[in-house]
Design an enzyme around this catalytic site. Structure first.
Site, PDB file in Angstrom:
ATOM      1  N   ARG A  93     -13.448 -71.064  79.842  1.00  0.00           N
ATOM      2  CA  ARG A  93     -13.975 -69.919  79.089  1.00  0.00           C
ATOM      3  C   ARG A  93     -13.810 -70.201  77.601  1.00  0.00           C
ATOM      4  O   ARG A  93     -12.838 -70.844  77.179  1.00  0.00           O
ATOM      5  CB  ARG A  93     -13.209 -68.642  79.465  1.00  0.00           C
ATOM      6  CG  ARG A  93     -13.238 -68.319  80.944  1.00  0.00           C
ATOM      7  CD  ARG A  93     -14.558 -67.740  81.388  1.00  0.00           C
ATOM      8  NE  ARG A  93     -14.789 -66.444  80.788  1.00  0.00           N
ATOM      9  CZ  ARG A  93     -14.249 -65.310  81.228  1.00  0.00           C
ATOM     10  NH1 ARG A  93     -13.435 -65.309  82.275  1.00  0.00           N
ATOM     11  NH2 ARG A  93     -14.525 -64.165  80.640  1.00  0.00           N
ATOM     12  N   LYS A 150     -10.521 -54.702  85.756  1.00  0.00           N
ATOM     13  CA  LYS A 150     -11.971 -54.796  85.611  1.00  0.00           C
ATOM     14  C   LYS A 150     -12.715 -54.264  86.835  1.00  0.00           C
ATOM     15  O   LYS A 150     -13.926 -54.455  86.965  1.00  0.00           O
ATOM     16  CB  LYS A 150     -12.368 -56.255  85.351  1.00  0.00           C
ATOM     17  CG  LYS A 150     -11.738 -56.830  84.082  1.00  0.00           C
ATOM     18  CD  LYS A 150     -12.125 -58.285  83.892  1.00  0.00           C
ATOM     19  CE  LYS A 150     -11.414 -58.878  82.689  1.00  0.00           C
ATOM     20  NZ  LYS A 150     -11.785 -60.296  82.461  1.00  0.00           N
ATOM     21  N   PRO A 194     -17.639 -57.621  80.980  1.00  0.00           N
ATOM     22  CA  PRO A 194     -16.992 -56.426  80.438  1.00  0.00           C
ATOM     23  C   PRO A 194     -15.484 -56.450  80.709  1.00  0.00           C
ATOM     24  O   PRO A 194     -15.044 -56.810  81.791  1.00  0.00           O
ATOM     25  CB  PRO A 194     -17.679 -55.286  81.184  1.00  0.00           C
ATOM     26  CG  PRO A 194     -19.008 -55.852  81.573  1.00  0.00           C
ATOM     27  CD  PRO A 194     -18.763 -57.294  81.867  1.00  0.00           C
ATOM     28  N   GLU A 195     -14.723 -56.066  79.703  1.00  0.00           N
ATOM     29  CA  GLU A 195     -13.267 -56.118  79.823  1.00  0.00           C
ATOM     30  C   GLU A 195     -12.709 -54.743  80.187  1.00  0.00           C
ATOM     31  O   GLU A 195     -13.456 -53.784  80.370  1.00  0.00           O
ATOM     32  CB  GLU A 195     -12.677 -56.673  78.533  1.00  0.00           C
ATOM     33  CG  GLU A 195     -13.264 -58.051  78.237  1.00  0.00           C
ATOM     34  CD  GLU A 195     -12.598 -58.784  77.096  1.00  0.00           C
ATOM     35  OE1 GLU A 195     -11.429 -58.491  76.769  1.00  0.00           O
ATOM     36  OE2 GLU A 195     -13.248 -59.673  76.518  1.00  0.00           O
TER      37      GLU A 195
END
Length: 261
Positions: free
Chosen positions: A250, A51, A2-3
């Site tokens: 990523r 975050k 989640p950002e």
């Protein structure tokens, strides 16, 4: 993972359910804090920092949580049976609501005056009240030998961006993820972080992130998650690759025609 905008929304849910109410249950299901008991203390507030989530309670204590890859906070009525299973990491409840944290990557309890130990390393928060574009640019200029794709994910430079907002911001700015930060002008960097801030601000109160203006399934993004599908701008296939040092690569999505290699 989640950002920043998703974490911001989680903080808002927790504030609505817990702020100003006295805890009737605090169930820490992590070994380090298994005996902690915050019953009888009022929740003063929850804030997001990049975050990270910081839930402050009476007595000068802060609950620090991080969702990592799969974590989530769910708010349900207090009279609903508490969830079972090893995915639950923390339950905070009052007379009306219970907040259930599942698969949380971090659950910690610390003194409030030591919050800097867990979030002090972060750069300017894109969704924070003290967002500072100039500071973010200075931080980026300090990693000139890094690709801009890697630099945007480094939370020490600016906090809150993940793989979605990295891909979408770089596409809209027409910048290659592999471009070296040192090759970018101060104006380019300022425009980039300002764009990221604008995109995330627009998303923070929305049900889900959208950059195209079309929230229908499969239409929300320009390049993120659209490998080998047609670029919405030029029609050429969207590329996908891995970016970053091993073992922390990523996925990155970009258009070679619109952004370059």
């Amino acid at each position: 993972m989640p950002e920043g905008d998703a974490v911001y929304r989680a903080a808002k849910r927790l504030r609505r359910a817990l702020d100003g109410r006295v805890l009737t249950r605090s169930d820490f299901r992590v070994p380090r804090h298994a005996t902690a008991d915050l019953r009888g203390r009022a929740v003063l507030g929850t804030v997001s920092r990049g975050k990270h989530l910081l839930t402050r309670v009476e007595g000068g204590l802060t609950i620090h949580t991080h969702l990592r890859m799969d974590g989530a906070w769910r708010v349900v009525p207090a009279d609903r049976p508490a969830p079972r299973g090893d995915v639950v990491r923390l339950i905070l409840a009052n007379a009306e609501w219970q907040a259930v944290g599942t698969k949380l990557g971090v659950v910690d309890l610390l003194r409030g005056d030591r919050e800097d130990r867990v979030v002090g390393h972060l750069g300017p928060d894109l969704l924070g009240p003290d967002w500072d574009a100039a500071a973010a640019v200075r931080n980026l200029r300090g990693v000139s030998e890094t690709t801009i794709g890697e630099a945007l994910l480094d939370q020490r430079n600016l906090a809150g961006i993940g793989t979605i907002w990295r891909a979408e911001t770089l596409f809209l700015a027409r910048l290659s993820p592999w471009r070296m930060v040192g090759s970018m002008s101060a104006d380019e960097l300022e425009n980039l972080v300002t764009l990221a801030h604008r995109l995330m601000e627009a998303s923070k109160d929305a049900p889900a992130p959208v950059t195209t203006g079309d929230a229908r399934p499969g239409r929300a993004f320009y390049v993120y998650g659209r490998a080998r599908r047609s670029c919405r701008r030029c029609g050429n296939p969207v590329s996908v690759g891995e970016l970053g040092p091993q073992p922390y690569e990523r996925l990155i999505f970009w258009c070679r025609s619109c952004q370059g290699d």
